[in-house]
Write an enzyme that holds these catalytic residues in place. Structure first.
Site, PDB file in Angstrom:
ATOM      1  NE  ARG A   1     -12.593 -10.134 -18.630  1.00 10.27           N
ATOM      2  CZ  ARG A   1     -11.985 -11.362 -18.327  1.00 10.27           C
ATOM      3  NH1 ARG A   1     -10.801 -11.616 -18.979  1.00 10.27           N
ATOM      4  NH2 ARG A   1     -12.817 -12.082 -17.801  1.00 10.27           N
TER       5      ARG A   1
ATOM      6  NE  ARG B   1     -14.602 -15.617 -13.313  1.00  3.32           N
ATOM      7  CZ  ARG B   1     -14.382 -14.652 -14.243  1.00  3.32           C
ATOM      8  NH1 ARG B   1     -15.085 -13.341 -13.758  1.00  3.32           N
ATOM      9  NH2 ARG B   1     -13.839 -14.564 -15.333  1.00  3.32           N
TER      10      ARG B   1
ATOM     11  NE  ARG C   1     -11.199 -22.850 -15.939  1.00  6.80           N
ATOM     12  CZ  ARG C   1     -11.474 -22.032 -16.713  1.00  6.80           C
ATOM     13  NH1 ARG C   1     -11.468 -21.952 -18.243  1.00  6.80           N
ATOM     14  NH2 ARG C   1     -11.791 -20.915 -15.964  1.00  6.80           N
TER      15      ARG C   1
ATOM     16  CE  LYS D   1      -6.386 -18.074 -18.892  1.00  7.57           C
ATOM     17  NZ  LYS D   1      -6.764 -17.068 -17.766  1.00  7.57           N
TER      18      LYS D   1
ATOM     19  NE  ARG E   1     -16.256 -13.511 -18.823  1.00  9.25           N
ATOM     20  CZ  ARG E   1     -15.050 -14.469 -18.512  1.00  9.25           C
ATOM     21  NH1 ARG E   1     -14.285 -14.361 -19.293  1.00  9.25           N
ATOM     22  NH2 ARG E   1     -15.147 -15.280 -17.622  1.00  9.25           N
TER      23      ARG E   1
HETATM   24  P1  AMP Z   1     -13.250 -18.085 -18.409  1.00  7.14           P
HETATM   25  O1  AMP Z   1     -13.807 -17.418 -19.640  1.00  7.14           O
HETATM   26  O2  AMP Z   1     -11.980 -19.065 -18.780  1.00  7.14           O
HETATM   27  O3  AMP Z   1     -13.016 -17.422 -17.220  1.00  7.14           O
HETATM   28  O4  AMP Z   1     -14.581 -19.158 -18.282  1.00  7.14           O
HETATM   29  C1  AMP Z   1     -15.795 -18.569 -17.705  1.00  7.14           C
HETATM   30  C2  AMP Z   1     -16.608 -19.755 -16.896  1.00  7.14           C
HETATM   31  O5  AMP Z   1     -16.625 -20.722 -17.900  1.00  7.14           O
HETATM   32  C3  AMP Z   1     -15.799 -20.344 -15.874  1.00  7.14           C
HETATM   33  O6  AMP Z   1     -15.991 -19.603 -14.752  1.00  7.14           O
HETATM   34  C4  AMP Z   1     -16.517 -21.799 -15.632  1.00  7.14           C
HETATM   35  O7  AMP Z   1     -17.779 -21.523 -15.058  1.00  7.14           O
HETATM   36  C5  AMP Z   1     -16.630 -22.029 -16.915  1.00  7.14           C
HETATM   37  N1  AMP Z   1     -15.462 -22.794 -17.630  1.00  7.14           N
HETATM   38  C6  AMP Z   1     -14.842 -22.524 -18.611  1.00  7.14           C
HETATM   39  N2  AMP Z   1     -13.919 -23.751 -18.781  1.00  7.14           N
HETATM   40  C7  AMP Z   1     -14.153 -24.463 -17.932  1.00  7.14           C
HETATM   41  C8  AMP Z   1     -13.761 -25.789 -17.757  1.00  7.14           C
HETATM   42  N3  AMP Z   1     -12.743 -26.215 -18.482  1.00  7.14           N
HETATM   43  N4  AMP Z   1     -14.286 -26.551 -17.011  1.00  7.14           N
HETATM   44  C9  AMP Z   1     -15.164 -25.912 -16.218  1.00  7.14           C
HETATM   45  N5  AMP Z   1     -15.759 -24.870 -16.161  1.00  7.14           N
HETATM   46  C10 AMP Z   1     -15.349 -24.228 -17.129  1.00  7.14           C
END
Ligand code: AMP
Length: 212
Positions: free
Chosen positions: A119, A164, A84, A13, A152
């Site tokens: 990554r 996750r 989400r 994405k 990360r």
């Molecule tokens: P991502 O980069 O999308 O994988 O997000 C990394 C982390 O940020 C996730 O594992 C969550 O802990 C947090 N996170 C990101 N977006 C949200 C959201 N809309 N609601 C809750 N946690 C979020």
């Protein structure tokens, strides 16, 4: 253009949305990146880092207000990582009347593990790299802004990745189902250039004419 992008971890994405942002100036609002930049922020619910380190979603209250502020500052957006959960969807419906399009990028769990475990992320612009799927031109360096690539914290443990994936399946898949009438599915297993062609075809009609 009001759009949202969904897909399991490692679907690509970020790669597709960053390209859209660079080429057409559509702001890519990515909640994970905002939270990583504010990882140590003290809130009544604790810090974002406490949740992210365990592979859990942060509380809805923590993210809802952040996204409201971000959306109030842009005319167009590609939203990545929000809404989400069902609660976030409810909150979002109160601030935005509707989305033009919802893109769902599909990949298998096997691909998620393959892409996440190798990554790297640009420490400046947040673009994503992978040693085979999308290598940088110069090792360790972002090809767009030249900044250092980093890992990360939540990508380097299989247990956290599993957690996750579980959060996505339990909390986000029901949100995508709510959007089913507006969802366009893109097969994201393929090379990212091929994915871009399909992705762009889906979103092109919503890009303002003066940006094309
Ligand atoms: P991502 O980069 O999308 O994988 O997000 C990394 C982390 O940020 C996730 O594992 C969550 O802990 C947090 N996170 C990101 N977006 C949200 C959201 N809309 N609601 C809750 N946690 C979020």
């Amino acid at each position: 253009m009001n759009a949202a992008i969904y897909g399991p971890l490692g679907a690509g994405k970020n790669v597709q949305c960053k390209k859209l942002e660079r080429r057409y100036g559509i702001p890519h609002i990515v909640t994970g990146q905002i939270l990583r930049e504010n990882a140590e922020l003290e809130t009544p619910y604790g810090t974002p880092k406490e949740y992210m380190d365990e592979g859990k979603y942060v509380p809805d209250e923590m993210i809802n207000s952040i996204v409201e502020k971000e959306l109030s500052e842009v005319d167009h957006f590609m939203l990545d990582g929000y809404p989400r959960t069902m609660n976030q969807l409810e909150n979002f419906s109160e601030i935005i009347t509707g989305l033009d399009v919802v893109v769902l990028m599909e990949v298998s769990d096997e691909t998620t593990f393959y892409r996440l475990l190798d990554r790297k992320i640009c420490s400046n612009c947040g673009d994503s790299y992978h040693k085979e799927y999308r290598p940088p031109d110069t090792p360790g360096e972002c090809k767009f802004c030249g900044a250092k690539l980093t890992e990360r914290d939540d990508d380097n443990s299989e247990d956290i990745i599993r957690q996750r994936i579980q959060e996505y399946e339990q909390k986000t898949v029901p949100v995508v189902e709510q959007y089913s009438d507006d969802v366009v599915v893109v097969d994201a297993e393929r090379p990212h250039e091929a994915v871009w062609e399909d992705f762009f075809e889906v979103v092109e009609e919503y890009i303002p004419d003066d940006r094309l």
